[in-house]
Scaffold this motif. Structure first.
Motif, mmCIF file in Angstrom:
data_model
loop_
_atom_site.group_PDB
_atom_site.id
_atom_site.type_symbol
_atom_site.label_atom_id
_atom_site.label_comp_id
_atom_site.label_asym_id
_atom_site.label_seq_id
_atom_site.Cartn_x
_atom_site.Cartn_y
_atom_site.Cartn_z
ATOM 1 N N GLN A 17 42.568 9.944 43.880
ATOM 2 C CA GLN A 17 41.383 10.101 44.717
ATOM 3 C C GLN A 17 41.475 11.370 45.530
ATOM 4 N N SER A 18 40.339 11.837 45.962
ATOM 5 C CA SER A 18 40.321 12.981 46.856
ATOM 6 C C SER A 18 41.018 12.615 48.174
ATOM 7 N N VAL B 169 44.344 2.697 32.704
ATOM 8 C CA VAL B 169 43.508 2.549 31.510
ATOM 9 C C VAL B 169 43.444 3.883 30.763
ATOM 10 N N ARG B 170 43.219 4.951 31.515
ATOM 11 C CA ARG B 170 43.166 6.277 30.878
ATOM 12 C C ARG B 170 44.503 6.644 30.242
ATOM 13 N N PHE C 182 37.107 9.313 38.078
ATOM 14 C CA PHE C 182 37.748 8.109 37.564
ATOM 15 C C PHE C 182 36.755 7.060 37.093
ATOM 16 N N SER C 183 35.549 7.511 36.819
ATOM 17 C CA SER C 183 34.577 6.618 36.203
ATOM 18 C C SER C 183 35.053 6.246 34.793
ATOM 19 N N ILE D 299 42.034 1.196 41.745
ATOM 20 C CA ILE D 299 41.961 2.596 41.329
ATOM 21 C C ILE D 299 43.159 2.955 40.461
ATOM 22 N N ILE D 300 44.328 2.451 40.837
ATOM 23 C CA ILE D 300 45.530 2.684 40.035
ATOM 24 C C ILE D 300 45.323 2.125 38.623
#
Ligand SMILES: Nc1nc2c(ncn2[C@@H]2O[C@H](COP(=O)(O)OP(=O)(O)O)[C@@H](O)[C@H]2O)c(=O)[nH]1
Ligand SMILES: [Mg+2]
Ligand SMILES: [Zn+2]
Length: 320
Positions: A187-188, A110-111, A243-244, A104-105
């Motif tokens: 994340q939530s 990437v973003r 985060f898609s 996830i990190i």
């Protein structure tokens, strides 16, 4: 009269702007500024003009942006910008629940890379840290190798929690936020609301739903907002939370992993997939130490997983 201002709240056609003198005014934008998918977004600096007859303000010019937070509308091949002039991406993660995940990190990184915004990382919930579940010093040096600073905090305790594993804690975090315009992603459940509320001295609560103007029925909107905190500016926008990575072009993905891209220049074939067993792939043909190898392969794993994901959905099925 013409003055400069920054957009602090936007809906489709109406913008709240904060002038250089600190006054907040409502403005509409000249039609040509909103044509062809062009938009004015939170964080934008604009030139306002006031009509002679009264209090009405018009945005007549958009000042060039330093950065854009955006997604790509795949079918139209256009950018959908949701915020501008952000200069820090604060990635929040929890070390307990939800569990810390490198994957996830790496997605958020990437973003950061795509948007050209500097990322930093917060390890939150350190009061529940369990070294048998994750190794914070390993994770932080993994990030350091990518040029990403990390901070160890407990949002429940704030200032009174003393970092035990990293050099950087709450005070260093505040130091790094100073004067910046930041977006918090994570994340939530990782503690974004809690952390932000604490950073704002209790003044800001992001849990509150922003309700549209009274008298307009039950219409509820979630606005994009730029919130001025004592130390820094915070951009809060519903459009950026997902985060898609569906809208990322698989051919561009490697360029958002500059550490891997450098290694891949050594691969024998230009169209190397870097998957295990690829002929002449420089990832499987090297003399790295175990630590280097761990670093590279943890990143490669994230990369390959995302390639898999973005490559699978045909573009016409992608919805954003
Ligand atoms: N133990 C512990 N719980 C925390 C910490 N920070 C936040 N929480 C809790 O985690 C839950 C989610 O926090 P919240 O700020 O709403 O997360 P968000 O979804 O990222 O905005 C809440 O129950 C918080 O009280 C922390 O540092 N330690
Ligand atoms: Mg929240
Ligand atoms: Zn390769």
């Amino acid at each position: 009269m013409e003055i400069q201002a920054q957009v602090i709240r936007s809906s489709q056609r109406e913008f709240s702007c904060k002038t250089t003198e600190g006054e907040i005014v409502e403005a509409k934008a000249l039609g040509n500024l909103l044509k062809n998918n062009e938009t004015i977004v939170v964080g934008d600096f604009v030139i306002l003009e006031q009509k002679e007859d009264g209090r009405e303000w018009t945005i007549i010019k958009l000042v060039e942006r330093k950065s854009e937070i955006f997604r790509v509308l795949v079918r139209e091949q256009k950018k959908k910008v949701t915020a501008a002039n952000c200069d820090l991406l604060v990635i929040l993660s929890s070390v307990s629940k939800p569990a810390f995940k490198q994957g996830i990190i790496d997605r958020f990184l990437v973003r950061a890379s795509q948007w050209g915004v500097k990322p930093i990382l917060i390890f939150n919930k350190m009061d529940e840290y369990d070294s048998t579940k994750m190794d914070i010093t390993f994770e932080s040096s993994r990030l350091e190798a990518l040029g990403v600073l990390s901070f160890e905090i407990c949002a429940l305790m704030g200032d009174s929690y003393r970092p035990q594993f990293l050099e950087n804690g709450w005070n260093e975090l505040q130091e790094n936020l100073k004067g910046r315009t930041a977006i918090f992603l994570g994340q939530s459940g990782v503690g974004k609301s809690k952390t932000i509320s604490l950073l704002s001295g209790g003044k800001v609560s992001l849990k509150t739903k922003k309700v549209g103007k009274v008298g307009k029925g039950s219409h509820t909107t979630t606005w994009s907002e730029l919130i001025e905190l004592p130390n820094f500016k915070l951009i809060d926008s519903p459009g950026i939370r997902s985060f898609s990575l569906e809208d990322i072009d698989p051919n561009e993905l490697l360029s958002y992993f500059p550490d891997l891209e450098e290694i891949a220049t050594g691969c024998k074939f230009n169209d190397c997939s870097h998957a295990q067993g690829s002929k002449g792939c420089s990832f499987y043909n090297n003399s790295w130490t175990e630590a280097q190898s761990n670093q590279v392969f943890s990143r490669l794993q994230s990369f390959l997983r995302i390639v898999d994901e973005v490559g699978q959905t045909p573009f016409w099925q992608k919805k954003l």
